[in-house]
Scaffold this motif. Structure first.
Motif, mmCIF file in Angstrom:
data_model
loop_
_atom_site.group_PDB
_atom_site.id
_atom_site.type_symbol
_atom_site.label_atom_id
_atom_site.label_comp_id
_atom_site.label_asym_id
_atom_site.label_seq_id
_atom_site.Cartn_x
_atom_site.Cartn_y
_atom_site.Cartn_z
ATOM 1 N N TYR A 62 39.077 37.073 38.573
ATOM 2 C CA TYR A 62 40.427 37.235 38.037
ATOM 3 C C TYR A 62 40.634 36.355 36.810
ATOM 4 O O TYR A 62 41.161 36.807 35.787
ATOM 5 C CB TYR A 62 41.467 36.898 39.099
ATOM 6 N N ARG B 96 45.839 33.939 44.273
ATOM 7 C CA ARG B 96 44.381 33.947 44.415
ATOM 8 C C ARG B 96 43.818 32.528 44.500
ATOM 9 O O ARG B 96 42.837 32.288 45.212
ATOM 10 C CB ARG B 96 43.749 34.692 43.239
ATOM 11 N N THR C 265 36.391 36.161 48.668
ATOM 12 C CA THR C 265 37.713 35.717 48.219
ATOM 13 C C THR C 265 37.585 34.805 46.993
ATOM 14 O O THR C 265 38.352 34.913 46.034
ATOM 15 C CB THR C 265 38.445 34.963 49.348
ATOM 16 N N SER D 29 36.638 36.819 44.011
ATOM 17 C CA SER D 29 37.819 37.509 43.483
ATOM 18 C C SER D 29 38.631 36.587 42.578
ATOM 19 O O SER D 29 39.112 36.998 41.515
ATOM 20 C CB SER D 29 38.685 37.992 44.649
#
Length: 218
Positions: free
Chosen positions: A38, A64, A31, A34
């Motif tokens: 991003y 996010r 996570t 990610s």
């Protein structure tokens, strides 16, 4: 035999908990990966390509970022991951500031003049001087007159008309401020600045008009 079975069961449960915990940590790291990816990917996209979808970009970033924050709690020794998140946050905030500047509507020449005379954003379309008080009015006059003096040769006739309008509005505010505790010392200094401004305006405003007339004849 029964004791061995019970012990084996306890071991299996412990291994299950450990496995589950490891999976949560791995998922938490993914996570965070990610989130970091991003931010890096957004920074690599041309600003012009992002303008139309900037609201969606911000919404996705917020999602996010929140997920990464929650994921951090799942990682026992998270110093390295915390550093990664903080670094990406700084990167994004810098990029966001750049995008905000690019997305902002262009500042008109009139507003640029007002910003120079009084400070960024101090005077808007309402030409309100409510922020000027007995404590700061001398410094406001000082910045105004000194700015005009430093740039008098570059102003157009329209600029001088705007300067006169703003000067009169400031003078009107001074009439109010005088009743609110303006010191005699500041009042005297302001009077000196007004004496400096008056002839400077008259001469240079006339000069700007004459210059424009010459240009029009050409």
């Amino acid at each position: 035999m029964k004791n061995i079975q019970i012990l084996s069961g306890i071991v299996l449960i412990a291994l299950g908990f450990t496995s589950c915990k490891d999976e949560k940590q791995e998922q938490a790291k993914k996570t965070i990966d990610s989130y970091v990816s991003y931010v890096d990917s957004v920074k690599n996209v041309a600003a012009d390509d992002l303008k139309a979808d900037w609201a969606a970009v911000e919404a996705e970033y917020d999602r996010r970022a929140e997920n990464a924050k929650l994921a951090l709690a799942e990682i026992k020794d998270n110093a390295a991951e915390t550093e990664r998140i903080n670094t990406s946050k700084v990167k994004y905030e810098e990029f966001k500031n750049e995008m905000t500047a690019k997305l902002a509507p262009p500042v008109s020449s009139k507003q640029q003049l007002r910003n120079a005379l009084f400070g960024e954003g101090k005077i808007g379309d309402d030409v309100s001087f409510a922020w000027v008080n007995a404590q700061n009015i001398h410094s406001v006059y000082q910045q105004f007159v000194h700015t005009v003096e430093n740039n008098k040769d570059s102003y157009s006739r329209e600029d001088w008309d705007e300067i006169k309008l703003l000067y009169e509005a400031l003078d009107s505010r001074k009439n109010t401020v005088e009743k609110e505790g303006l010191s005699s010392e500041d009042n005297r200094k302001i009077a000196g600045l007004k004496i400096k401004f008056a002839p400077m305006y008259t001469v240079n405003r006339m000069g700007a008009k004459s210059e424009e007339n010459k240009e029009a004849k050409k």
